[in-house]
Design an enzyme around this catalytic site. Structure first.
Site, mmCIF file in Angstrom:
data_model
loop_
_atom_site.group_PDB
_atom_site.id
_atom_site.type_symbol
_atom_site.label_atom_id
_atom_site.label_comp_id
_atom_site.label_asym_id
_atom_site.label_seq_id
_atom_site.Cartn_x
_atom_site.Cartn_y
_atom_site.Cartn_z
ATOM 1 N N LYS A 155 -3.448 -29.952 65.709
ATOM 2 C CA LYS A 155 -2.062 -30.047 65.193
ATOM 3 C C LYS A 155 -1.162 -29.154 65.875
ATOM 4 O O LYS A 155 -0.144 -29.506 65.875
ATOM 5 C CB LYS A 155 -2.305 -30.213 63.758
ATOM 6 C CG LYS A 155 -2.662 -28.931 63.081
ATOM 7 C CD LYS A 155 -1.612 -27.898 62.905
ATOM 8 C CE LYS A 155 -2.165 -26.785 62.229
ATOM 9 N NZ LYS A 155 -1.105 -25.814 61.792
ATOM 10 N N SER B 142 -0.106 -25.528 54.762
ATOM 11 C CA SER B 142 -0.149 -24.503 53.845
ATOM 12 C C SER B 142 0.535 -23.412 54.378
ATOM 13 O O SER B 142 -0.283 -22.323 55.005
ATOM 14 C CB SER B 142 -1.548 -23.846 53.389
ATOM 15 O OG SER B 142 -2.318 -23.791 54.409
#
Length: 337
Positions: A188, A135
């Site tokens: 990540k 996002s």
């Protein structure tokens, strides 16, 4: 209509403030930085989100009480390195069971705590949830279809927050695995630094695919050892978030990695990106967690060597390629010869 405060005036907080306002909620944006609020009041947009206009009736404030008191939800959107100080600052104003959803990503370097754990420690009376997934603020602010996950300890809290955020361009799933979600979101960023470094070295799609695939293996290996659920790392807050962060130029971690791959130091890369590069802070914590839980993280280990030990980026890639021969999947049976 709910009364919601965005705690933090950065690009992600502002993108979510516009989304929530469009959903019909009464939104207040708070920042500890007076110049940031002054800029928003003057320009009615964030400099990192050009064209995303703030509604005239959105409250902008530096006042702690105005931000916290009487609010149905606080959205904690400060950078991970400021999470503890901000939670501590606001703690006395938070009511019993007042809901807080953390939308930042990271692991605290010295304590190795997730951000929700930090908030719970500083504000023990709060009902703390997390929101994570692929996002980018630049796309959410423009209403580009996005899918994300809310994690909470109770289904009731998760569904309440889901209903506040969800609309025709922002789909929200729910999950009880807060730990797995936060580990995926933090780690990540470290793999995205590696992907950026590979881009900066001029490597191609084969290399990127390998880093993403083996990167999620490392994240899941550590995450499940810590108690996260394997399914979480296969979903939006795991592989989904990793893909978008490794592939997009919206990603500050990938952009910093590109600069490092081109020969810049970590400090030069962070200065050029002009935003907090969360992966730099999470990289050391990841290695400490790997030692604690006795798991191997070869990609993240090489990122640390490049960031903090002066190792050349191309040598780090060579060392990854020349590691001992391995099985890709270790528990599949072989046919008898």
């Amino acid at each position: 209509m709910a009364k919601i405060s965005i705690i933090g005036g950065g690009s992600w907080g502002i993108a979510l403030s516009v989304l929530l306002h469009n959903n019909g909620h009464q939104v207040t944006v708070w920042s500890a930085v007076e110049s940031e609020i002054a800029m928003l009041q003057k320009e009615h947009e964030h400099k990192m989100l050009p064209g995303v206009k703030l509604p005239e009736d959105m409250r902008l404030t530096t006042d702690d009480k105005e931000a916290v008191e009487g609010k149905d939800l606080l959205v904690m959107a400060v950078a991970s390195s400021y999470t503890r100080a901000t939670a501590h600052r606001l703690s006395a104003l938070v009511e019993n069971r007042q809901k807080i959803v953390n939308v930042a990503k990271g692991i605290e370097e010295h304590t190795l705590m997730t951000l929700s754990e930090i908030i719970e420690e500083e504000i023990p009376q709060a009902d703390v949830a997390v929101m994570s997934g692929p996002s980018h603020a630049e796309e959410v602010g423009r209403g580009i279809p996005t899918t994300i996950v809310v994690g909470a300890k109770s289904k009731k809290t998760a569904e309440y927050i889901q209903n506040l955020f969800m609309n025709q361009v922002f789909r929200v799933y729910i999950s009880p695995d807060m730990l797995g979600m936060e580990l995926g979101g933090a780690l990540k960023n470290v793999v995205a630094l590696a992907a950026g470094i590979a881009d900066g070295l001029g490597y191609g799609d084969n290399t990127k695919a390998a880093l993403i695939t083996r990167g999620i293996t490392e994240i899941a290996r550590l995450g499940t050892a810590m108690g996260g659920k394997f399914e979480t790392f296969c979903g939006l807050t795991g592989i989904g978030d990793l893909i978008v962060t490794c592939a997009s130029m919206h990603s500050r971690n990938r952009r910093a990695g590109i600069l490092i791959g081109q020969g810049h130091t970590m400090e030069e890369a962070m200065a050029e990106v002009k935003m907090v590069v969360e992966g730099v802070y999470s990289a050391k914590a990841a290695m400490e967690l790997a030692a604690k839980y006795q798991v191997q993280l070869p990609i993240i280990e090489q990122v640390n060597a490049v960031l903090f030990e002066g190792k050349k980026a191309d040598q780090a890639v060579k060392d990854l390629m020349l590691r001992d021969r391995k099985l890709e999947v270790s528990d599949l049976p072989w046919e008898e010869e």
